[in-house]
Design a protein around this motif. Structure first.
Motif, mmCIF file in Angstrom:
data_model
loop_
_atom_site.group_PDB
_atom_site.id
_atom_site.type_symbol
_atom_site.label_atom_id
_atom_site.label_comp_id
_atom_site.label_asym_id
_atom_site.label_seq_id
_atom_site.Cartn_x
_atom_site.Cartn_y
_atom_site.Cartn_z
ATOM 1 N N GLY A 357 0.843 -1.186 0.000
ATOM 2 C CA GLY A 357 0.000 0.000 0.000
ATOM 3 C C GLY A 357 0.877 1.234 0.000
ATOM 4 N N LEU A 358 0.682 2.118 -0.972
ATOM 5 C CA LEU A 358 1.465 3.349 -1.065
ATOM 6 C C LEU A 358 0.641 4.527 -0.553
ATOM 7 C CD1 LEU A 358 3.190 3.091 -4.578
ATOM 8 C CD2 LEU A 358 4.113 2.466 -2.343
ATOM 9 N N VAL A 359 1.103 5.145 0.509
ATOM 10 C CA VAL A 359 0.503 6.365 1.041
ATOM 11 C C VAL A 359 1.655 7.350 1.160
ATOM 12 C CG1 VAL A 359 -0.782 7.419 2.922
ATOM 13 C CG2 VAL A 359 -1.268 5.054 2.254
ATOM 14 N N THR A 360 1.856 8.152 0.116
ATOM 15 C CA THR A 360 3.092 8.932 0.008
ATOM 16 C C THR A 360 2.839 10.413 -0.245
ATOM 17 O OG1 THR A 360 3.234 8.373 -2.354
ATOM 18 C CG2 THR A 360 4.364 6.916 -0.804
ATOM 19 N N PRO A 361 2.003 11.071 0.553
ATOM 20 C CA PRO A 361 1.752 12.492 0.328
ATOM 21 C C PRO A 361 2.988 13.343 0.591
ATOM 22 C CG PRO A 361 0.868 11.820 2.448
ATOM 23 C CD PRO A 361 1.300 10.562 1.748
ATOM 24 N N LEU A 362 3.035 14.484 -0.078
ATOM 25 C CA LEU A 362 4.097 15.452 0.197
ATOM 26 C C LEU A 362 3.857 16.152 1.522
ATOM 27 C CD1 LEU A 362 4.435 17.059 -3.354
ATOM 28 C CD2 LEU A 362 5.612 15.052 -2.413
ATOM 29 N N ARG A 363 2.573 16.267 1.892
ATOM 30 C CA ARG A 363 2.206 16.860 3.184
ATOM 31 C C ARG A 363 0.755 16.498 3.415
ATOM 32 N NH1 ARG A 363 5.877 18.774 6.683
ATOM 33 N NH2 ARG A 363 6.962 19.493 4.811
ATOM 34 N N ASP A 364 0.445 15.952 4.584
ATOM 35 C CA ASP A 364 -0.927 15.547 4.862
ATOM 36 C C ASP A 364 -1.188 15.642 6.358
ATOM 37 O OD1 ASP A 364 -3.450 14.696 4.156
ATOM 38 O OD2 ASP A 364 -2.751 12.915 3.105
ATOM 39 N N GLY A 365 -2.379 16.141 6.707
ATOM 40 C CA GLY A 365 -2.711 16.265 8.119
ATOM 41 C C GLY A 365 -2.721 14.926 8.819
ATOM 42 N N MET A 366 -3.415 13.933 8.262
ATOM 43 C CA MET A 366 -3.433 12.593 8.831
ATOM 44 C C MET A 366 -3.247 11.560 7.734
ATOM 45 S SD MET A 366 -3.543 10.143 10.942
ATOM 46 C CE MET A 366 -3.381 11.227 12.341
ATOM 47 N N ASN A 367 -4.259 11.324 6.943
ATOM 48 C CA ASN A 367 -4.379 10.323 5.883
ATOM 49 C C ASN A 367 -4.906 9.015 6.440
ATOM 50 O OD1 ASN A 367 -3.925 8.352 3.726
ATOM 51 N ND2 ASN A 367 -3.004 10.102 2.697
ATOM 52 N N ASN A 404 10.869 9.219 2.198
ATOM 53 C CA ASN A 404 10.837 10.605 1.764
ATOM 54 C C ASN A 404 10.188 10.638 0.379
ATOM 55 O OD1 ASN A 404 11.265 13.202 0.878
ATOM 56 N ND2 ASN A 404 13.498 13.080 0.915
ATOM 57 N N PRO A 405 8.987 11.185 0.242
ATOM 58 C CA PRO A 405 8.289 11.124 -1.052
ATOM 59 C C PRO A 405 8.943 11.963 -2.134
ATOM 60 C CG PRO A 405 7.105 12.538 0.456
ATOM 61 C CD PRO A 405 8.196 11.894 1.252
ATOM 62 N N HIS A 406 9.854 12.855 -1.745
ATOM 63 C CA HIS A 406 10.548 13.675 -2.734
ATOM 64 C C HIS A 406 11.699 12.919 -3.397
ATOM 65 C CE1 HIS A 406 8.399 17.333 -1.517
ATOM 66 N NE2 HIS A 406 8.543 16.910 -0.284
ATOM 67 N N SER A 407 12.049 11.759 -2.863
ATOM 68 C CA SER A 407 13.151 10.970 -3.395
ATOM 69 C C SER A 407 12.614 9.745 -4.135
ATOM 70 C CB SER A 407 14.096 10.525 -2.267
ATOM 71 O OG SER A 407 15.017 9.567 -2.729
ATOM 72 N N SER A 408 12.744 9.727 -5.452
ATOM 73 C CA SER A 408 12.296 8.571 -6.233
ATOM 74 C C SER A 408 13.065 7.323 -5.830
ATOM 75 C CB SER A 408 12.485 8.844 -7.728
ATOM 76 O OG SER A 408 11.641 9.878 -8.171
ATOM 77 N N GLU A 409 14.354 7.470 -5.567
ATOM 78 C CA GLU A 409 15.171 6.319 -5.200
ATOM 79 C C GLU A 409 14.736 5.740 -3.862
ATOM 80 O OE1 GLU A 409 19.130 7.814 -5.323
ATOM 81 O OE2 GLU A 409 19.329 7.545 -7.495
ATOM 82 N N ASP A 410 14.460 6.618 -2.886
ATOM 83 C CA ASP A 410 14.031 6.157 -1.566
ATOM 84 C C ASP A 410 12.722 5.386 -1.663
ATOM 85 O OD1 ASP A 410 14.097 5.831 1.192
ATOM 86 O OD2 ASP A 410 13.184 7.784 1.620
ATOM 87 N N MET A 411 11.779 5.923 -2.429
ATOM 88 C CA MET A 411 10.488 5.265 -2.557
ATOM 89 C C MET A 411 10.615 3.952 -3.335
ATOM 90 S SD MET A 411 6.785 6.749 -3.931
ATOM 91 C CE MET A 411 7.258 8.421 -3.525
ATOM 92 N N ALA A 412 11.384 3.965 -4.405
ATOM 93 C CA ALA A 412 11.565 2.746 -5.191
ATOM 94 C C ALA A 412 12.222 1.650 -4.356
ATOM 95 C CB ALA A 412 12.410 3.049 -6.427
ATOM 96 N N ASP A 413 13.217 2.026 -3.555
ATOM 97 C CA ASP A 413 13.877 1.045 -2.684
ATOM 98 C C ASP A 413 12.893 0.451 -1.681
ATOM 99 O OD1 ASP A 413 16.259 1.504 -3.963
ATOM 100 O OD2 ASP A 413 17.118 2.781 -2.392
ATOM 101 N N ALA A 414 12.023 1.311 -1.128
ATOM 102 C CA ALA A 414 11.049 0.834 -0.142
ATOM 103 C C ALA A 414 10.038 -0.116 -0.781
ATOM 104 C CB ALA A 414 10.337 2.021 0.498
ATOM 105 N N ILE A 415 9.610 0.181 -1.996
ATOM 106 C CA ILE A 415 8.671 -0.713 -2.677
ATOM 107 C C ILE A 415 9.325 -2.068 -2.910
ATOM 108 C CG2 ILE A 415 7.353 -1.100 -4.785
ATOM 109 C CD1 ILE A 415 7.074 1.971 -5.006
ATOM 110 N N ALA A 416 10.580 -2.054 -3.372
ATOM 111 C CA ALA A 416 11.287 -3.314 -3.609
ATOM 112 C C ALA A 416 11.447 -4.103 -2.311
ATOM 113 C CB ALA A 416 12.655 -3.027 -4.227
ATOM 114 N N ARG A 417 11.755 -3.396 -1.240
ATOM 115 C CA ARG A 417 11.898 -4.068 0.063
ATOM 116 C C ARG A 417 10.562 -4.662 0.500
ATOM 117 N NH1 ARG A 417 13.529 -1.227 5.866
ATOM 118 N NH2 ARG A 417 13.312 -3.143 7.118
ATOM 119 N N ALA A 418 9.482 -3.904 0.311
ATOM 120 C CA ALA A 418 8.153 -4.389 0.699
ATOM 121 C C ALA A 418 7.780 -5.643 -0.070
ATOM 122 C CB ALA A 418 7.118 -3.291 0.466
#
Length: 472
Positions: A357-367, A404-418
């Motif tokens: 599940g991807l919940v990757t807002p740049l800024r969110d009160g809760m979500n 960090n949603p601003h980093s494509s590499e960080d998010m891609a790594d996390a998806i692969a890990r998941a």
């Protein structure tokens, strides 16, 4: 419990099967209002040729609602204008998208005054009044000016911006000072409360006594109170035909591939462009994953009259088309991009069938989508939540993969890990998050806020402590 009057921009009582993109507020307030036999007051969402203040009353699923219609000018200046084109981007740190116009500010003031005038006859002396969100910040002050001494509470469902951004808003001091007419102000996280404290201490000269802000003889409690999920109602969808059907259809259509899901209102704060670019990064740098997964992005459109929302829709169409054009094969489409909402029961099945599940807002009160995803998982074989550190939910769901949603590499790594995470680790992380979701649910949230609202005002004789630097 005293009668509760909830006031929000829109009124939409939540019923079973309601589409999740209606937001958590409908579910949350309906639960609280049923318990107090209260009233939910606000705009109907309808337009009238001339504002009359006529109230329409109805009862749906045990919730009494009272709604008014607004004129076209009100809708354009107050809602489309100041709320959605000024405050929303400002409060989500998007100064580049913040539009400043005197007409917008005038409409915002006018509608808040109309809300105060229209709801006033409904208020009884012992009622507690709970106002919601950035649309209605001055409403408490307008009610005080009309002589109401009721306990007034305000809950902010968005982030609170840093003082340096807030100062870009003309009339910011008067607007923020109006919030101190409330007895309680609730925030999702300590970060948002700290930003508010920094502003009122530095720019208004407020003093602090514990978690109370003191200004001009008034005391306002500043409460950290993260909104929760109606967990029991949401998980009840597990055994419905709609949930089972959605889960089965998604699994069947996946043809053995792992599903990555995102469910977000179409909004620039949700980081959808960044998410698509991170997914493209994943497919580019890890070719062995191609044809073994796909991204299902559900993004119901919203605020279609606002230019920035038209732009994001066009950008996402281009990004998803580009990814599919580059990577798709005759029997595999890497992105399924869907611009419509789904009923809550169907979403339960979709979440449950998804490995990530991807919940990757740049800024969110809760979500609350993050909490829905956790609640929908099979505890014996759960999916993995990849969560933005800039979502309010990250403070509670720290067993997610925080990125960090601003980093494509960080998010891609996390998806692969998941995707490759061992079952035991998935179970441990899910159990920790589910415990938080269940314990701090919507009833905990409403009970915590209402308890603070019912609490007596602190003694004015206590010594005052002035703190700087946004700490309490």
């Amino acid at each position: 419990m005293k009668r509760l009057i909830c006031i929000s921009n829109r009124v939409q009582a939540a019923s079973s099967g309601a589409s999740s993109n209606r937001g958590g507020l409908a579910v949350a307030l309906s639960a609280a209002l049923r318990e107090s036999n209260g009233i939910w007051f606000g705009w109907s969402g309808e337009q009238t040729d001339e504002f009359t203040g006529q109230i329409s009353f109805r009862r749906q699923d045990g919730v009494a609602t009272a709604t008014i219609d607004l004129e076209a000018q009100d809708i354009e200046e107050y809602y489309n204008g100041f709320a959605n084109r000024t405050l929303w981007p400002l409060f989500h740190y998007r100064l580049d998208l913040t539009e400043i116009a005197r007409d917008f500010a005038g409409g915002y003031a006018r509608v808040n005054q109309r809300f105060a005038e229209t709801v006033a006859p409904l208020i009884e002396p012992e009622d507690m009044i709970w106002v919601h969100d950035y649309h209605l910040m001055p409403l408490g002050q307008r009610l005080r000016e009309r002589g109401f001494s009721n306990r007034l509470g305000f809950f902010l469902h968005t982030p609170w911006p840093p003082a340096s951004l807030m100062m870009s808003l003309p009339g910011h001091k008067d607007l923020v000072k109006s919030l101190l007419s409330y007895d309680v102000i609730g925030f999702h996280t300590d970060e948002w409360r700290a930003s508010f404290i920094d502003y009122i201490v530095t720019h208004l000269g407020a003093e602090l006594d514990g978690d109370h802000a003191l200004l001009d003889g008034r005391s306002t409690r500043l409460l950290i109170c993260p909104i929760g999920l109606d967990t029991s109602e949401f998980t009840a969808a597990r055994d419905t035909p709609a949930a089972r059907s959605a889960q089965s259809r998604l699994i069947s259509s996946a043809v053995g591939r792992q599903v990555i899901v995102g469910v977000d209102r179409l909004d620039y704060s949700k980081g959808l462009q960044e998410r698509f670019m991170a997914y493209e990064q994943l497919l580019t740098t890890r070719p062995e994953l191609r044809e073994r997964l796909f991204l299902l992005q559900i993004a119901p459109p919203s605020r279609g009259d606002v230019p920035s929302y038209q732009q994001i829709r066009a950008e996402l169409n281009a990004l998803s088309g580009g990814i599919n054009g580059e990577f798709a094969s005759i029997d595999w489409v890497p992105v399924r991009y869907v611009n419509k909402g789904y009923a809550r029961e169907e979403l339960f099945g979709i979440y449950r069938a998804s490995r990530v599940g991807l919940v990757t807002p740049l800024r969110d009160g809760m979500n609350l989508v993050a909490k829905e995803y956790v609640a929908a998982q099979d505890p014996e074989d759960p999916g993995v939540l990849v969560l933005s550190r800039f979502a309010g939910a990250a403070a509670q769901l720290d067993a997610a993969l925080i990125i960090n949603p601003h980093s494509s590499e960080d998010m891609a790594d996390a998806i692969a890990r998941a995707l490759s995470m061992p079952l035991e680790e998935r179970r441990e992380r899910h159990a920790a998050m589910l415990a938080s979701v269940v314990k701090q649910d919507v009833r905990w949230w409403s009970a915590r806020f209402i308890a603070a609202l019912e609490a007596p005002e602190p003694s004015k004789d206590r010594p005052r402590l002035t703190l700087a630097g946004g700490q309490s």
